[in-house]
Design a protein around this motif. Structure first.
Motif, mmCIF file in Angstrom:
data_model
loop_
_atom_site.group_PDB
_atom_site.id
_atom_site.type_symbol
_atom_site.label_atom_id
_atom_site.label_comp_id
_atom_site.label_asym_id
_atom_site.label_seq_id
_atom_site.Cartn_x
_atom_site.Cartn_y
_atom_site.Cartn_z
ATOM 1 N N UNK A 137 -16.804 -26.720 6.558
ATOM 2 C CA UNK A 137 -18.201 -26.034 6.261
ATOM 3 C C UNK A 137 -19.465 -27.105 6.059
ATOM 4 N N UNK A 138 -18.791 -28.420 5.844
ATOM 5 C CA UNK A 138 -19.925 -29.352 5.556
ATOM 6 C C UNK A 138 -20.303 -30.080 6.786
ATOM 7 N N UNK A 139 -19.226 -30.077 7.534
ATOM 8 C CA UNK A 139 -19.442 -30.741 9.112
ATOM 9 C C UNK A 139 -20.317 -29.918 9.999
ATOM 10 N N UNK A 140 -20.121 -28.441 9.688
ATOM 11 C CA UNK A 140 -20.865 -27.344 10.373
ATOM 12 C C UNK A 140 -22.124 -27.524 10.093
ATOM 13 N N UNK A 141 -22.369 -27.521 8.692
ATOM 14 C CA UNK A 141 -23.967 -27.407 8.242
ATOM 15 C C UNK A 141 -24.544 -28.698 8.781
ATOM 16 N N UNK A 142 -23.915 -29.997 8.654
ATOM 17 C CA UNK A 142 -24.525 -31.132 9.487
ATOM 18 C C UNK A 142 -24.922 -30.945 10.521
ATOM 19 N N UNK A 143 -23.844 -30.412 11.516
ATOM 20 C CA UNK A 143 -24.077 -30.367 12.971
ATOM 21 C C UNK A 143 -25.442 -29.391 13.195
ATOM 22 N N UNK A 144 -25.179 -28.469 12.433
ATOM 23 C CA UNK A 144 -26.444 -27.410 12.581
ATOM 24 C C UNK A 144 -28.005 -27.941 12.321
ATOM 25 N N UNK A 145 -27.950 -28.915 11.215
ATOM 26 C CA UNK A 145 -29.212 -29.500 11.096
ATOM 27 C C UNK A 145 -29.476 -30.315 12.244
ATOM 28 N N UNK A 146 -28.447 -31.526 12.499
ATOM 29 C CA UNK A 146 -28.851 -32.402 13.859
ATOM 30 C C UNK A 146 -29.269 -31.494 14.850
ATOM 31 N N UNK A 147 -28.412 -30.436 15.415
ATOM 32 C CA UNK A 147 -29.010 -29.706 16.407
ATOM 33 C C UNK A 147 -30.398 -29.112 16.334
ATOM 34 N N UNK A 148 -30.742 -28.709 15.068
ATOM 35 C CA UNK A 148 -32.011 -28.093 15.074
ATOM 36 C C UNK A 148 -33.034 -29.426 15.382
ATOM 37 N N UNK A 149 -32.836 -30.382 15.080
ATOM 38 C CA UNK A 149 -33.547 -31.546 15.025
ATOM 39 C C UNK A 149 -33.820 -31.898 16.606
ATOM 40 N N UNK A 150 -32.608 -31.903 17.276
ATOM 41 C CA UNK A 150 -32.552 -32.442 18.747
ATOM 42 C C UNK A 150 -33.376 -31.383 19.432
ATOM 43 N N UNK A 151 -33.376 -29.982 19.332
ATOM 44 C CA UNK A 151 -33.759 -29.024 20.050
ATOM 45 C C UNK A 151 -35.286 -29.200 19.892
ATOM 46 N N UNK A 152 -35.949 -29.525 18.682
ATOM 47 C CA UNK A 152 -37.201 -29.691 18.411
ATOM 48 C C UNK A 152 -37.802 -30.889 19.271
ATOM 49 N N UNK A 153 -36.954 -31.905 19.519
ATOM 50 C CA UNK A 153 -37.282 -33.111 20.308
ATOM 51 C C UNK A 153 -37.213 -32.856 21.770
ATOM 52 N N UNK A 154 -36.032 -32.328 22.170
ATOM 53 C CA UNK A 154 -35.652 -31.987 23.460
ATOM 54 C C UNK A 154 -35.696 -30.396 23.616
ATOM 55 N N UNK A 155 -36.451 -29.751 24.003
ATOM 56 C CA UNK A 155 -36.251 -28.302 23.906
ATOM 57 C C UNK A 155 -35.136 -27.728 25.161
ATOM 58 N N UNK A 156 -35.103 -28.384 26.156
ATOM 59 C CA UNK A 156 -34.204 -28.092 27.272
ATOM 60 C C UNK A 156 -32.720 -28.209 26.746
ATOM 61 N N UNK A 157 -32.393 -28.764 25.492
ATOM 62 C CA UNK A 157 -31.013 -28.785 24.987
ATOM 63 C C UNK A 157 -30.573 -27.601 24.624
ATOM 64 N N UNK A 205 -32.230 -38.761 28.077
ATOM 65 C CA UNK A 205 -32.193 -39.981 28.483
ATOM 66 C C UNK A 205 -31.161 -40.809 27.801
ATOM 67 N N UNK A 206 -30.970 -42.124 28.166
ATOM 68 C CA UNK A 206 -29.716 -42.941 27.725
ATOM 69 C C UNK A 206 -29.735 -43.016 26.106
ATOM 70 N N UNK A 207 -30.812 -43.673 25.827
ATOM 71 C CA UNK A 207 -31.126 -43.868 24.280
ATOM 72 C C UNK A 207 -30.958 -42.702 23.597
ATOM 73 N N UNK A 208 -31.463 -41.530 23.674
ATOM 74 C CA UNK A 208 -31.413 -40.372 23.070
ATOM 75 C C UNK A 208 -30.302 -39.739 23.036
ATOM 76 N N UNK A 209 -29.469 -39.789 24.101
ATOM 77 C CA UNK A 209 -28.091 -39.183 24.432
ATOM 78 C C UNK A 209 -27.206 -39.967 23.370
ATOM 79 N N UNK A 210 -27.219 -41.255 23.327
ATOM 80 C CA UNK A 210 -26.412 -42.144 22.447
ATOM 81 C C UNK A 210 -26.588 -41.816 21.087
ATOM 82 N N UNK A 211 -27.943 -41.748 20.548
ATOM 83 C CA UNK A 211 -28.081 -41.686 19.185
ATOM 84 C C UNK A 211 -27.547 -40.255 18.715
#
Length: 226
Positions: free
Chosen positions: A91-111, A42-48
């Motif tokens: 390494x710091x950026x990769x760790x951060x991205x991994x955490x954000x992606x893990x959270x996003x997949x829990x909310x939007x499994x299709x991702x 969705x628009x809001x989710x994708x923006x965040x």
């Protein structure tokens, strides 16, 4: 002089805001428009989601690059400072991205369907391309902002001093405040070299302006100092 210094700091702060907020937001909008995230989140989710993956890593890279500049900036060119900062922040950026992606997949499994399997050849290739693209973009924007806008966030102090000296030698404009300060320093008996240091100008420039204003500085040793 204080007003000039204040305006210079204000200008640098404005460039900081554009670099650390404006640039990643523009990059994020481009990714959101070209990518499939809006259809899934969705628009809001994708923006965040996109903004969280753009602004925070950009600022993390800026923090690491600042540390590199402070520790080794006097010995390295700006592009190399930016490159080392981007690589060290990886390494710091990769760790951060991994955490954000893990959270996003829990909310939007299709991702999860958009991402290759972890540690697969395709995943490693995608990660390497993404990292390389990010490093190139970081170096390019740092150098462009420095060369076109005079941004001094990561620049070597020595390089900035040389740039200022070249500007002064080419004829920096004298203001009424500059002339008043020059007269005051001469009345106090300051030698040209001390005046030049105080006013951040060359000794030759101070002598030329002193002569033009019809002022005299009789401090002994002035002539031997230049």
């Amino acid at each position: 002089m204080e007003l000039v210094a204040h305006l210079r700091l204000l200008r640098q702060a404005s460039i900081d805001l554009v670099f650390f907020c404006g640039v990643p937001i523009v990059l994020a909008i481009t990714s959101a428009v070209l990518g499939p995230y809006t259809a899934i989140m969705g628009g809001t989710g994708a923006t965040v989601y996109i903004l969280s993956l753009a602004i925070v890593p950009w600022c993390l890279t800026g923090l690491v690059t600042q540390l590199v500049s402070k520790s080794a900036g006097r010995r390295l060119p700006l592009w190399l400072i930016a490159a080392i900062g981007a690589i060290a922040a990886g390494p710091f950026v990769s760790l951060y991205v991994y955490v954000i992606n893990a959270i996003a997949v829990d909310i939007w499994p299709a991702l999860d369907a958009l991402r290759p399997a972890a540690f697969s050849a395709e995943h490693l290739k995608s990660a390497a391309l993404s990292e390389g693209r990010a490093i190139v973009l970081w170096i390019a924007f740092v150098v462009i902002f420095h060369e076109t806008l005079g941004w001094a966030r990561f620049a070597s102090p020595v390089a900035e001093a040389s740039r200022e000296e070249r500007f002064q030698l080419s004829g920096a404009e004298w203001t009424a405040e500059d002339d008043a300060l020059l007269r005051s320093l001469i009345r106090n008996g300051e030698p040209p070299r001390a005046i030049a240091l105080e006013m951040k100008r060359t000794v030759a420039g101070i002598r030329a302006r002193t002569a033009k204003l019809g002022l005299r500085n009789n401090r002994i040793g002035d002539r031997s100092a230049n």
